[in-house]
Write a protein that holds these residues in place. Structure first.
Motif: not given
Length: 94
Positions: A43, A71-72, A75-76, A79-81, A92, A94
């Motif tokens: 992450f 990846i960051p 995540v931004d 989110d990590t979810e 992944c 989304n």
């Protein structure tokens, strides 16, 4: 996300799986986290591609960067979810 799945996938297992639905995208990269990497490093954007040749090719044609922003950035935005990390795959959605 798709480029990451390609360069981090464990190709000796099977190709990554990409599924598109009307409301989401699922990307399954096989092999789990690279050896010696933990979830925090993942992450944080530590880059450890399994397929270095493919990564170099993407770098040379301008499709990727090797700075650990992928990846960051995901995540931004999501989110990590959106990640499910198991010993044999990373999914992944989304």
């Amino acid at each position: 996300m798709i480029l990451s799945a390609l360069v981090y996938n464990g190709w000796t297992i099977i190709e990554p799986q990409i599924s598109m639905f009307h409301d989401r995208l699922k990307i399954l990269s096989h092999g789990g986290l690279p050896s010696g990497m933990n979830e925090k490093q993942f992450f944080d954007g530590i880059s450890k591609p399994r397929n270095v040749t493919l990564m170099r090719t993407f770098l040379n044609i301008g499709l990727a960067e090797h700075m650990g922003h992928g990846i960051p950035t995901i995540v931004d935005k999501y989110d990590t979810e959106v990640f499910e990390i198991q010993s044999n795959y990373i999914r992944c959605t989304n």
